[in-house]
Design a protein around this motif. Sequence first.
Motif, PDB file in Angstrom:
ATOM      1  N   THR A 248       0.878  -1.172   0.000  1.00 25.31           N
ATOM      2  CA  THR A 248       0.000   0.000   0.000  1.00 25.31           C
ATOM      3  C   THR A 248       0.914   1.220   0.000  1.00 25.31           C
ATOM      4  O   THR A 248       2.109   1.127   0.329  1.00 25.31           O
ATOM      5  CB  THR A 248      -0.897   0.021   1.239  1.00 25.31           C
ATOM      6  N   GLU A 249       0.384   2.368  -0.344  1.00 19.90           N
ATOM      7  CA  GLU A 249       1.230   3.564  -0.390  1.00 19.90           C
ATOM      8  C   GLU A 249       1.772   3.907   0.999  1.00 19.90           C
ATOM      9  O   GLU A 249       2.919   4.334   1.137  1.00 19.90           O
ATOM     10  CB  GLU A 249       0.448   4.742  -0.975  1.00 19.90           C
ATOM     11  N   GLN A 250       0.972   3.679   2.039  1.00 21.10           N
ATOM     12  CA  GLN A 250       1.448   3.947   3.389  1.00 21.10           C
ATOM     13  C   GLN A 250       2.582   2.989   3.769  1.00 21.10           C
ATOM     14  O   GLN A 250       3.608   3.396   4.310  1.00 21.10           O
ATOM     15  CB  GLN A 250       0.298   3.826   4.389  1.00 21.10           C
ATOM     16  N   GLU A 251       2.402   1.689   3.453  1.00 17.59           N
ATOM     17  CA  GLU A 251       3.453   0.707   3.730  1.00 17.59           C
ATOM     18  C   GLU A 251       4.716   1.027   2.938  1.00 17.59           C
ATOM     19  O   GLU A 251       5.838   0.882   3.455  1.00 17.59           O
ATOM     20  CB  GLU A 251       2.965  -0.695   3.389  1.00 17.59           C
ATOM     21  N   ALA A 252       4.544   1.445   1.698  1.00 19.43           N
ATOM     22  CA  ALA A 252       5.698   1.756   0.856  1.00 19.43           C
ATOM     23  C   ALA A 252       6.494   2.920   1.440  1.00 19.43           C
ATOM     24  O   ALA A 252       7.732   2.895   1.457  1.00 19.43           O
ATOM     25  CB  ALA A 252       5.234   2.082  -0.563  1.00 19.43           C
ATOM     26  N   ARG A 253       5.787   3.953   1.929  1.00 19.97           N
ATOM     27  CA  ARG A 253       6.482   5.099   2.527  1.00 19.97           C
ATOM     28  C   ARG A 253       7.215   4.701   3.803  1.00 19.97           C
ATOM     29  O   ARG A 253       8.373   5.097   4.021  1.00 19.97           O
ATOM     30  CB  ARG A 253       5.483   6.219   2.801  1.00 19.97           C
ATOM     31  N   ALA A 375      10.805  -7.621  -2.105  1.00 22.77           N
ATOM     32  CA  ALA A 375      11.131  -7.385  -3.510  1.00 22.77           C
ATOM     33  C   ALA A 375       9.888  -7.408  -4.396  1.00 22.77           C
ATOM     34  O   ALA A 375       9.638  -6.478  -5.167  1.00 22.77           O
ATOM     35  CB  ALA A 375      12.150  -8.419  -3.985  1.00 22.77           C
ATOM     36  N   HIS A 376       9.073  -8.459  -4.269  1.00 20.20           N
ATOM     37  CA  HIS A 376       7.929  -8.607  -5.159  1.00 20.20           C
ATOM     38  C   HIS A 376       6.814  -7.605  -4.860  1.00 20.20           C
ATOM     39  O   HIS A 376       5.959  -7.339  -5.709  1.00 20.20           O
ATOM     40  CB  HIS A 376       7.379 -10.034  -5.082  1.00 20.20           C
ATOM     41  N   GLY A 377       6.803  -7.066  -3.640  1.00 14.17           N
ATOM     42  CA  GLY A 377       5.780  -6.074  -3.317  1.00 14.17           C
ATOM     43  C   GLY A 377       5.824  -4.880  -4.241  1.00 14.17           C
ATOM     44  O   GLY A 377       4.786  -4.298  -4.590  1.00 14.17           O
ATOM     45  N   TRP A 378       7.046  -4.515  -4.697  1.00 12.28           N
ATOM     46  CA  TRP A 378       7.174  -3.388  -5.622  1.00 12.28           C
ATOM     47  C   TRP A 378       6.654  -3.748  -7.010  1.00 12.28           C
ATOM     48  O   TRP A 378       6.061  -2.903  -7.700  1.00 12.28           O
ATOM     49  CB  TRP A 378       8.636  -2.952  -5.709  1.00 12.28           C
ATOM     50  N   ALA A 382       3.666  -1.762  -8.850  1.00 14.01           N
ATOM     51  CA  ALA A 382       3.786  -1.155 -10.178  1.00 14.01           C
ATOM     52  C   ALA A 382       2.648  -1.605 -11.088  1.00 14.01           C
ATOM     53  O   ALA A 382       2.045  -0.785 -11.801  1.00 14.01           O
ATOM     54  CB  ALA A 382       5.140  -1.517 -10.796  1.00 14.01           C
ATOM     55  N   ARG A 383       2.341  -2.892 -11.054  1.00  7.01           N
ATOM     56  CA  ARG A 383       1.265  -3.416 -11.916  1.00  7.01           C
ATOM     57  C   ARG A 383      -0.085  -2.865 -11.498  1.00  7.01           C
ATOM     58  O   ARG A 383      -0.939  -2.559 -12.356  1.00  7.01           O
ATOM     59  CB  ARG A 383       1.271  -4.952 -11.840  1.00  7.01           C
ATOM     60  N   THR A 384      -0.290  -2.698 -10.191  1.00  7.04           N
ATOM     61  CA  THR A 384      -1.557  -2.164  -9.700  1.00  7.04           C
ATOM     62  C   THR A 384      -1.715  -0.691 -10.066  1.00  7.04           C
ATOM     63  O   THR A 384      -2.789  -0.265 -10.524  1.00  7.04           O
ATOM     64  CB  THR A 384      -1.640  -2.334  -8.167  1.00  7.04           C
TER      65      THR A 384
END
Length: 431
Positions: A248-253, A375-378, A382-384
């Motif tokens: 999620t964008e929050q998790e990514a940050r 790694a795969h979370g990114w 990107a696909r989402t």
Amino acid sequence: MADFLELQRRRWYAVWDVPQDCRHAFNGKKRLKLSLGVDSRREALARVGPVVAGWKRTAEQARGGGDSLAARASFFREALAKAADQDEREAILDQIGDLADQIDPGPLEGQHGSHDDRPDASRFYGLATGKLIEIAPMVEPWLASRHVAEKTKAMDRSTVKLLVARHRTVQEVDRKAASRFTEQVLGNGRKAATVRRMVTGLSAFWLWLQNRGDYPENQRSPWEGQAPAKPRGRGVFSDNDADRRPFTEQEARHFTAAVDARAAKHPVDAEVVRIMAVTGARLEEVCALACSDIRVVNGVAWLTVREGKTAAASRRIPVVAPEVLEALQARLKAPALPLFPELKKDRYGNRSAALSKRLGRLLRKAVTDKDLVAAHGWRHRARTLAEHGGIEPWIADAFIGHERPGEGLSRYSKGPSDADLLRMAWAIPLP
């Protein structure tokens, strides 16, 4: 004695004085003697070479602690394969029988008695005549013939090693033995996907044996159908543990901030993570980049991925995020250098192993959900984001290196244009 021949009662014999340091490989004998079955010296000279060479090979194996019996047998098996005619073949078979008697005196096949009472003689006779094929000596030639990653070879080597601990010869592995091995050994504490991968390796090994003529061509492989079945998808919402999900964008940050907090110790980690964030590239694809793979044109850095997990992995990816673009330009030095020289290669030639572990440990401290992988979370993000941004699926898949079977893009189309790829790049900002 110079030519290892000795005449007794009008028959020529091969003779050899055994060196003292390897007599243990010949049942303690000081001198070996074997009938060549001919009364002609010319024929005896033609036959004595293989016999003495086999003895010497056994002596060398004994000095090195190897399997001397198998070494002797392999020599005669090769001699049988090269026999010029049936007479020579029968003479070699006689020699094999005589040697088996010397190894373990007693009756051979076709005579009274059982091979079970003479395991060494039986093993030697079977290996020398090709009736038995031992698995262990075949492993390295098989792996050398495979065009796969070194990591795959290492995993397949480990799988066959488990098999050899239970079954010594190819002939022992029938379908019942393969089923029990899969269930009791491979399936003991391993995930179904891992067992499927291991059985696939064994199937490839048996196919190689079959192509060599070491396994009957018309016989069903013992590994066919032994792997656990893949779960069938159903038309319901699933919480399957094997499903991976995007950040999620929050998790990514939060994750990016956690990586930045360790920048003093591992500065390269933050750069690699940001490249993955804006490209959806696989971790090893990013780590393997060389300076020559980066070309900056009109404010866009084009990354060339030369090889990867599949054929679709070979592609060009544009980077437009200013922060990532600046970091890439700062690293462009000599073209032959790796982009991230601080990431050292492991024994398989990959640069991502240590970094993958660091990122995985860092992620687990913040997120306990195992469906989110560092790694795969990114890639999933990107696909989402591409889907939410209205990017056509075939452009998104080409951008992140996914194969699209059945659409003919590789045959009839060159794939998306640079403008298409740039639209995708703008749809994947940094978190």
